[in-house]
Design an enzyme around this catalytic site. Structure first.
Site, PDB file in Angstrom:
ATOM      1  N   ASP A 279       2.217   5.106  -8.142  1.00 49.03           N
ATOM      2  CA  ASP A 279       1.005   4.593  -7.490  1.00 49.03           C
ATOM      3  C   ASP A 279       1.337   3.671  -6.315  1.00 49.03           C
ATOM      4  O   ASP A 279       2.254   2.847  -6.402  1.00 49.03           O
ATOM      5  CB  ASP A 279       0.193   3.800  -8.529  1.00 49.03           C
ATOM      6  CG  ASP A 279      -1.124   3.305  -7.964  1.00 49.03           C
ATOM      7  OD1 ASP A 279      -1.964   4.142  -7.626  1.00 49.03           O
ATOM      8  OD2 ASP A 279      -1.275   2.072  -7.826  1.00 49.03           O
TER       9      ASP A 279
ATOM     10  N   GLU B 189       1.804   8.752  -4.445  1.00 52.55           N
ATOM     11  CA  GLU B 189       0.398   8.459  -4.147  1.00 52.55           C
ATOM     12  C   GLU B 189       0.407   7.551  -2.929  1.00 52.55           C
ATOM     13  O   GLU B 189       0.594   6.333  -3.039  1.00 52.55           O
ATOM     14  CB  GLU B 189      -0.266   7.768  -5.334  1.00 52.55           C
ATOM     15  CG  GLU B 189      -1.773   7.745  -5.248  1.00 52.55           C
ATOM     16  CD  GLU B 189      -2.296   6.497  -4.542  1.00 52.55           C
ATOM     17  OE1 GLU B 189      -1.568   5.513  -4.475  1.00 52.55           O
ATOM     18  OE2 GLU B 189      -3.434   6.524  -4.064  1.00 52.55           O
TER      19      GLU B 189
HETATM   20  C1  OTU Z   1      -4.423   3.486  -5.871  1.00 52.68           C
HETATM   21  O1  OTU Z   1      -5.408   3.473  -4.842  1.00 52.68           O
HETATM   22  C2  OTU Z   1      -5.116   3.993  -7.125  1.00 52.68           C
HETATM   23  O2  OTU Z   1      -5.374   5.382  -6.973  1.00 52.68           O
HETATM   24  C3  OTU Z   1      -6.419   3.210  -7.240  1.00 52.68           C
HETATM   25  O3  OTU Z   1      -7.233   3.713  -8.275  1.00 52.68           O
HETATM   26  C4  OTU Z   1      -6.041   1.755  -7.475  1.00 52.68           C
HETATM   27  O4  OTU Z   1      -7.222   0.971  -7.402  1.00 52.68           O
HETATM   28  C5  OTU Z   1      -5.064   1.238  -6.401  1.00 52.68           C
HETATM   29  O5  OTU Z   1      -4.033   2.141  -6.043  1.00 52.68           O
HETATM   30  C6  OTU Z   1      -4.347   0.011  -6.933  1.00 52.68           C
HETATM   31  O6  OTU Z   1      -3.505   0.408  -7.973  1.00 52.68           O
HETATM   32  O7  OTU Z   1      -4.162   4.349  -1.655  1.00 52.68           O
HETATM   33  O8  OTU Z   1      -1.948   3.775  -2.460  1.00 52.68           O
HETATM   34  O9  OTU Z   1      -8.911   2.854  -1.442  1.00 52.68           O
HETATM   35  O10 OTU Z   1      -8.122   4.509  -3.379  1.00 52.68           O
HETATM   36  O11 OTU Z   1      -5.929   1.753  -2.742  1.00 52.68           O
HETATM   37  C7  OTU Z   1      -3.003   3.009  -3.034  1.00 52.68           C
HETATM   38  C8  OTU Z   1      -8.697   2.293  -2.700  1.00 52.68           C
HETATM   39  C9  OTU Z   1      -4.154   3.813  -2.764  1.00 52.68           C
HETATM   40  C10 OTU Z   1      -7.705   3.170  -3.448  1.00 52.68           C
HETATM   41  C11 OTU Z   1      -6.368   3.100  -2.775  1.00 52.68           C
HETATM   42  C12 OTU Z   1      -5.347   3.917  -3.569  1.00 52.68           C
END
Ligand code: OTU
Length: 650
Positions: free
Chosen positions: A284, A326
């Site tokens: 993530d 991600e």
């Molecule tokens: C990612 O989020 C996760 O998919 C989100 O669900 C979490 O809230 C976030 O990290 C923190 O863990 O691009 O690379 O626009 O879609 O922050 C981080 C808000 C991410 C999230 C975005 C995304």
């Protein structure tokens, strides 16, 4: 490659490893360690070479890899060997994924195992279970604020339940994907608690500051991810009397990877879950791993070096385990998360194709493929031995991550066009059928994203309310059209749970004070099993959608041309309401599939003669693979019905 200095260090480390490490069939571990050690050493040196404790940290890293290897089960070691031989196994067209919450699709991990037949009915064989680890219940960010990386939230089950799910999936030739939230922890994590108590070792795990001098310097370059719910990138922690870097929510403390101990701890977490049978780890927020004053603190070179290091280490202990990056970042940046080189500097085998997703949504709003064609044409070429995760919706918001230059080339004024898209999808543009919600609105920059379920965004919710049969049909067609593209584009398609049934927004989250300020929860509803049963009832929307997707998934798996081995050719079209690309079987160039998609609400013509010369479809008829019949071409012209697509062979 044999490099003396690094190998001398390896020899020294191996002589000092704990006695117990010397047995347990370590030969594969040693050969992989030997093969990767120069790269691991070089990366560690680039990141931490100036430290006095460099050698000690290298020793701890190798010991971590060895200890986790010794724990790795025979089944998983066999899987590693098989995947080393067939290293492109994940590029096959046979993989189709679904992302879901175990407590919303089912009740928990045990119950989820009983629900696998639904996935297999649709043809899904890759399961991304949304984060399940221990989090503070009312400050979890949907599971992305981890307080214990080795403990499953008791509401969902136990580590043994994960292992049981992994084994069950493996027996069914299905894959398990789990998140590792590598960028930050909950402020309830033991490390954060110790930092709060003044433990210097753990304070060095985070970015902590006594005053605003450095935070203010960082802030100058850093965007705000959650401008409304968590403005800024730093939070004052009164208990500690320090400012903490919190890029996301104020209860998510960013880890400081300038400290090698953080890297080693997270490597141990990654391998812990690899040893529980997880096939693919979704890393993530990888874009944020390295922070640097004066930059956006995203996509830094050191973030890529860290990912290369994690990948090289994982290949030593668990070479069959893949990483998903991600990284929801600019098109020019996203493909860099595959690595700089497919072998010598690999990072993640899989990356979210956030650019393609955003381009699809542009086509839904504009009813044409102008920007979609432009964006696909300029999508960076990805490395070999890597693939996209193609998706229409996921648990997150939708950001318009395509490039302004492409927007201009498509004939739009970028700021105005972005404003139109936000207005359209939040239903404020005149005649828009969309029922999306605003997310991440930044009043300073004017930037905004949006949320909402696929069905509500394409107009099914408003069509059902008005009982407008034509609008209902248009929405259903659009849902199928969007899925036809993620299933044929090249890469692993990831379907969001509920979308195969036309699941609408669920506003129940507004009643939860800990969710009400985050509109992403509108598309994270509890799965409606009564609705799922309607997939068996002819004439229902559920039956139409589920049946259409099931058919496309079945067909995809049979089309070798849909494997993702650098075999997609975007075709120039004479009609920019259409997107057309050619997929070719890498082993049989005569086995081609022409994909044509029409985003307009009127039938559109495609001049087949004007397509690239490599297209062999210069006949008076073509085969519609989905319908199973032949289509007659009228003077080399193909007519594509409204909001529809073709998968064609000669
Ligand atoms: C990612 O989020 C996760 O998919 C989100 O669900 C979490 O809230 C976030 O990290 C923190 O863990 O691009 O690379 O626009 O879609 O922050 C981080 C808000 C991410 C999230 C975005 C995304």
């Amino acid at each position: 490659m044999y490099e003396q200095a690094s190998h001398a260090l390896l020899n020294d480390i191996l002589t000092k490893l704990k006695p117990g490490i010397g047995n347990a069939h370590m030969r594969h571990f040693y050969t992989r360690l030997g093969a990767n050690f120069y790269a691991i050493h070089s990366l560690f040196d680039l990141l931490y070479g100036e430290r006095d404790d460099f050698k000690d940290q290298m020793y701890r890293l190798v010991e971590t890899l060895a200890m986790r290897y010794m724990e790795r089960s025979p089944r998983l070691r066999d899987s590693d060997m098989a995947r080393e031989k067939n290293y492109n196994w994940f590029l096959s067209q046979k993989w189709v994924g679904m992302a879901l919450y175990c407590d919303r699709f089912a009740t928990d991990l045990k119950d989820l195992r009983t629900k696998l037949p639904y996935l297999q009915d649709l043809g899904v064989n890759l399961l991304h279970v949304m984060p399940i680890l221990d989090c503070p219940p009312d400050a979890s960010d949907g599971g992305y604020a981890v307080s214990d990386y080795r403990k499953v939230d008791p509401r969902f089950g136990t580590v043994d339940d994960v292992e049981a799910l992994a084994n069950t999936l493996s027996q069914r030739d299905m894959l398990l994907v789990l998140d590792v939230v590598v960028n930050h922890t909950s402020d309830h994590h033991d490390w954060a608690q110790r930092a709060r108590q003044g433990d210097k070792k753990y304070q060095d795990y985070y970015y902590l500051f006594d005053d605003r001098t450095l935070p203010d310097a960082y802030e100058q370059g850093m965007p705000e991810v959650f401008p409304l719910q968590a403005p800024g990138n730093f939070t004052w922690d009164a208990a500690m009397g320090k400012w903490v870097m919190t890029v996301f929510n104020n209860y998510q403390w960013d880890l400081n990877y300038r400290n090698p101990e953080v890297l080693i701890e997270m490597m141990d977490v990654i391998l812990f879950w690899a040893n529980k049978g997880v096939d693919i780890l979704r890393l993530d927020a990888v874009a944020f791993l390295w922070k640097k004053i004066g930059s956006s603190c995203q996509n830094e070179r050191e973030a890529h070096l860290l990912l290369q290091l994690m990948k090289d280490c994982c290949q030593v202990t668990a070479p069959g385990v893949l990483f998903i990056a991600e990284a929801i970042v600019a098109p020019s940046e996203v493909s860099k998360y595959f690595g700089e080189d497919a072998i010598n500097a690999k990072e993640c085998e899989i990356a979210y194709n956030a650019t393609f997703m955003a381009l699809l949504w542009d086509a839904v709003a504009t009813k044409n493929a102008r920007l979609l064609n432009q964006g696909v044409k300029n999508l960076p070429v990805k490395l070999e031995r890597a693939t996209w995760l193609n998706y229409v919706r996921c648990h997150d918001d939708i950001g318009l991550g395509f490039d302004d230059h492409d927007v201009s080339l498509a004939g739009y004024d970028p700021p105005k066009h972005r404003h139109f898209l936000i207005e359209y999808f939040t239903g404020r543009f005149a005649d828009s059928p969309a029922r999306g919600l605003l997310f991440g609105q930044n009043l300073k920059t004017g930037d905004a994203r949006f949320t909402g379920s696929l069905a509500s965004l394409v107009g099914l919710e408003s069509a059902l309310e008005s009982q407008d049969e034509h609008a209902i049909e248009a929405a259903v067609k659009t849902i199928v059209l969007l899925h036809s593209l993620i299933l044929s584009f090249g890469g692993i398609p990831l379907i969001y749970y509920g979308d195969a049934l036309g699941t609408l927004n669920d506003m129940a989250y507004m009643a939860d004070p800990f969710k009400a300020n985050d509109t992403r929860w509108a598309h994270r509803s509890h799965f409606d099993w009564g609705k799922a049963e309607k997939r068996h009832q002819s004439g229902t929307i559920e039956h139409k959608l589920f049946g259409a997707l099931k058919k496309l998934i079945t067909l995809r798996k049979e089309l070798v041309a849909f494997a993702d081995v650098g075999n997609r050719q975007l075709l120039p079209v004479n009609n920019l309401n259409l997107l057309a690309f050619l997929r070719t079987d890498a082993k049989n160039s005569h086995n081609k599939v022409l994909v044509v998609a029409n985003f307009n609400t009127e039938p559109q013509s495609l001049d087949m003669a004007a397509l690239s010369s490599s297209v062999l479809f210069q006949r008076d008829s073509v085969k519609d693979l989905v319908a199973g019949n032949r289509l007659t071409l009228d003077n080399q012209t193909l007519t594509v019905p409204p909001l529809s697509f073709y998968w064609l062979s000669e």
